[in-house]
Design a protein around this motif. Structure first.
Motif, PDB file in Angstrom:
ATOM      1  N   THR A   1     -23.290  -8.803  27.999  1.00  0.00           N
ATOM      2  CA  THR A   1     -24.126  -9.978  27.796  1.00  0.00           C
ATOM      3  C   THR A   1     -24.596 -10.545  29.135  1.00  0.00           C
ATOM      4  OG1 THR A   1     -24.268 -12.040  26.537  1.00  0.00           O
ATOM      5  CG2 THR A   1     -22.242 -11.673  27.777  1.00  0.00           C
TER       6      THR A   1
ATOM      7  N   GLU B   1     -24.656  -8.877  23.041  1.00  0.00           N
ATOM      8  CA  GLU B   1     -25.101 -10.266  23.102  1.00  0.00           C
ATOM      9  C   GLU B   1     -23.960 -11.164  22.618  1.00  0.00           C
ATOM     10  OE1 GLU B   1     -29.913 -10.105  23.055  1.00  0.00           O
ATOM     11  OE2 GLU B   1     -28.942 -11.099  21.361  1.00  0.00           O
TER      12      GLU B   1
ATOM     13  N   SER C   1     -22.406 -15.396  23.036  1.00  0.00           N
ATOM     14  CA  SER C   1     -22.682 -16.754  23.501  1.00  0.00           C
ATOM     15  C   SER C   1     -21.666 -17.206  24.543  1.00  0.00           C
ATOM     16  CB  SER C   1     -22.645 -17.728  22.326  1.00  0.00           C
ATOM     17  OG  SER C   1     -21.348 -17.774  21.748  1.00  0.00           O
TER      18      SER C   1
ATOM     19  N   GLY D   1     -26.179 -20.175  20.000  1.00  0.00           N
ATOM     20  CA  GLY D   1     -27.389 -20.305  20.810  1.00  0.00           C
ATOM     21  C   GLY D   1     -27.167 -20.922  22.163  1.00  0.00           C
TER      22      GLY D   1
ATOM     23  N   TYR E   1     -29.242 -19.891  25.146  1.00  0.00           N
ATOM     24  CA  TYR E   1     -30.367 -19.109  24.635  1.00  0.00           C
ATOM     25  C   TYR E   1     -31.594 -19.384  25.501  1.00  0.00           C
ATOM     26  CZ  TYR E   1     -34.321 -17.848  21.662  1.00  0.00           C
ATOM     27  OH  TYR E   1     -35.487 -17.310  21.186  1.00  0.00           O
ATOM     28  N   PRO E   2     -32.425 -18.383  25.834  1.00  0.00           N
ATOM     29  CA  PRO E   2     -32.341 -16.971  25.465  1.00  0.00           C
ATOM     30  C   PRO E   2     -31.768 -16.085  26.560  1.00  0.00           C
ATOM     31  CG  PRO E   2     -34.527 -17.438  26.286  1.00  0.00           C
ATOM     32  CD  PRO E   2     -33.738 -18.726  26.420  1.00  0.00           C
TER      33      PRO E   2
ATOM     34  N   VAL F   1     -27.564 -14.548  24.007  1.00  0.00           N
ATOM     35  CA  VAL F   1     -28.120 -14.117  22.724  1.00  0.00           C
ATOM     36  C   VAL F   1     -29.632 -14.342  22.754  1.00  0.00           C
ATOM     37  CG1 VAL F   1     -28.155 -14.551  20.240  1.00  0.00           C
ATOM     38  CG2 VAL F   1     -25.983 -14.574  21.479  1.00  0.00           C
ATOM     39  N   GLY F   2     -30.379 -13.304  22.431  1.00  0.00           N
ATOM     40  CA  GLY F   2     -31.837 -13.360  22.516  1.00  0.00           C
ATOM     41  C   GLY F   2     -32.411 -12.783  23.791  1.00  0.00           C
ATOM     42  N   ARG F   3     -31.556 -12.286  24.681  1.00  0.00           N
ATOM     43  CA  ARG F   3     -32.017 -11.765  25.971  1.00  0.00           C
ATOM     44  C   ARG F   3     -32.910 -10.537  25.815  1.00  0.00           C
ATOM     45  NH1 ARG F   3     -29.891 -12.907  31.018  1.00  0.00           N
ATOM     46  NH2 ARG F   3     -30.311 -11.433  32.697  1.00  0.00           N
TER      47      ARG F   3
ATOM     48  N   ASP G   1     -24.175 -19.753  12.325  1.00  0.00           N
ATOM     49  CA  ASP G   1     -24.653 -19.092  13.546  1.00  0.00           C
ATOM     50  C   ASP G   1     -25.270 -17.733  13.226  1.00  0.00           C
ATOM     51  OD1 ASP G   1     -23.942 -21.154  15.208  1.00  0.00           O
ATOM     52  OD2 ASP G   1     -22.189 -20.167  16.082  1.00  0.00           O
TER      53      ASP G   1
ATOM     54  N   ALA H   1     -29.093 -16.175  13.910  1.00  0.00           N
ATOM     55  CA  ALA H   1     -29.327 -14.909  14.606  1.00  0.00           C
ATOM     56  C   ALA H   1     -30.051 -13.918  13.700  1.00  0.00           C
ATOM     57  CB  ALA H   1     -28.003 -14.327  15.098  1.00  0.00           C
TER      58      ALA H   1
ATOM     59  N   ARG I   1     -35.928 -21.324  19.269  1.00  0.00           N
ATOM     60  CA  ARG I   1     -34.972 -22.226  19.904  1.00  0.00           C
ATOM     61  C   ARG I   1     -34.001 -22.761  18.863  1.00  0.00           C
ATOM     62  NH1 ARG I   1     -33.162 -22.887  24.742  1.00  0.00           N
ATOM     63  NH2 ARG I   1     -35.294 -22.676  25.543  1.00  0.00           N
TER      64      ARG I   1
END
Length: 434
Positions: free
Chosen positions: A255, A288, A290, A297, A300-301, A304-306, A345, A349, A409
């Motif tokens: 991550t 990913e 947190s 989140g 974020y990003p 998670v969301g990268r 959560d 996701a 977001r």
């Protein structure tokens, strides 16, 4: 913060005993390579592009550049009582120029631990026509069970695209990459045959994705940036896997890794082009987390969301977005939240990942042994997520829109007022035990 140094558990697990490579005459040399300590050599200063057109490079002709329009609207969540007529829902959506996506949160398992209910989760989602995502290390049993489900579907003239990922964790299977006396291509050849020849024979190559590395880090054991070596190693491994009829998940980044600019190294771009041209056989594997149970989140990003930054770079370079396997996903390396906040959560996701067809799924860490007994808590999420997946689906726009991470977001929002251009990666994460 304590969770920064003790994160995202997936370093070396206790591995099952494996048989030596089938070709004894050459295996001894490979194992000698794997056991040789890395030399203190810096990364080569010049990159030599691979020669295309060999038997190990079945790249087709030029791929048309993807057309990227304005950002697409986020998926629409649909809630319904099961059983849902997914074929009717898909037909209705496609008649409007839209499509369906499903919950992509699955599970990561391994030897020991507590996976009670995992077989029921697989059977129930399959019966509903919902693809599931499953990762296992060393323990072939769960993957074999899922493989048998897929074979039974085929025999019945039915297709549900489940995604199965397997990895061997004994250090010798990763050692060739870190042996700097070998070129990246030589290391790939050694690594690939060691991994390929030790995959349990009951696992059939057409049903599984293989990983050969785990959280390699931006910097190598010699302190040098190893982005070029990773790109070349992964490209060569992908070609070897393709030639042998396997599917390959490269990198397995931890991550927060790598930095976006790392993807723009010429060696990485060469790999991404190859992956973009072979989306059914070559993938980018990432993790990913947190790093906190408070909210998935968090940051974020950047955590998670990268993966969205990778897609943005591919779009800017005219490269098709590669297949993404999130082979570890979760909160902390030894803990998960209670089921209700955890499902909240995972619902967020699922909404994020549904927007991107290239993301095949994410495997919740961890149903196997060790890591503070996390399996006892993670196991409690299996049936709640089954119920969520069977009662929710997503309507998506099937086009390709410009990446806008702000569309997803989390609520409550995080990092208000923080300039994303100045926010560094919160920590370096080379391959270390938690």
């Amino acid at each position: 913060m304590a969770f920064v140094s003790a994160i995202a558990g997936c370093a070396v697990l206790s591995s099952a005993t494996v048989e030596p490579p089938t070709s004894a005459s050459s295996a001894e040399g490979w194992l000698a390579f794997a056991a040789t300590p890395p030399a203190a050599a810096a990364e080569p200063s010049a990159f030599i592009a691979p020669i295309l057109g060999s038997a190990l490079d079945p790249t087709p002709g030029p791929t048309p550049l993807p057309t990227v329009g304005p950002p697409l609207p986020p998926p629409t969540v649909v809630v319904a009582l099961p059983p849902i007529d997914l074929e009717a829902a898909r037909a209705k959506a496609q008649a409007q120029g839209l499509d369906l996506a499903f919950t992509k949160i699955g599970f990561h398992t391994g030897p020991g631990g507590n996976a009670t209910g995992l077989g029921q989760w697989m059977a129930d989602l399959n019966a509903a026509g919902i693809p599931f995502f499953l990762k296992s290390t060393d323990d072939a049993g769960p993957i074999l069970e899922a493989q048998n489900i897929m074979k039974a579907n085929e025999a019945a003239g039915r297709f549900v695209p489940h995604t199965l990922v397997f990895r061997l964790t004994d250090p010798r299977f990763e050692a060739p990459f870190y042996n700097l006396s070998l070129s990246p291509e030589e290391a790939a050849a050694v690594s690939w045959q060691l991994n390929r020849d030790n995959v349990p024979s009951k696992l059939e190559r057409e049903y599984i994705w293989l990983e050969t590395l785990n959280e390699p880090g931006r910097y190598g054991d010699n302190g040098q940036l190893q982005i070029e070596r990773l790109g070349r190693f992964s490209l060569e491994t992908a070609k070897l896997a393709l030639a042998d009829g396997y599917r390959y998940g490269a990198f397995s980044w931890s991550t927060g890794v790598p930095e976006p600019e790392d993807w723009e190294h010429p060696a990485m771009l060469d790999f991404l082009r190859f992956a973009g041209e072979h989306p059914d056989e070559v993938a980018v594997a990432i993790h990913e987390y947190s790093l906190t149970n408070d909210h998935i989140g968090a940051i974020y990003p950047y955590l998670v969301g990268r993966f969205q930054s990778l897609f943005d770079i591919c779009d800017r370079h005219g490269i098709p977005r590669p297949t993404i396997l999130i082979t570890e996903w979760g909160w902390e390396y030894n803990s998960v939240p209670q089921p209700i906040p955890a499902v909240e959560d995972m619902a967020w996701a699922s909404w994020l990942y549904a927007a991107y067809p290239q993301v095949k799924g994410a495997a919740v860490w961890y149903l196997g042994g060790q890591f503070g007994g996390i399996a006892q808590k993670a196991q409690q999420l299996i049936l709640p997520m089954r119920d969520y997946a069977r009662s929710h689906y997503f309507i998506i726009d099937p086009g390709t829109g410009r990446i806008d991470a702000e569309l997803f977001r989390p609520n409550p929002p995080t990092l208000l007022g923080v300039d994303p251009l100045t926010m560094p990666t919160p920590f370096p994460r080379p391959r270390t035990m938690p």
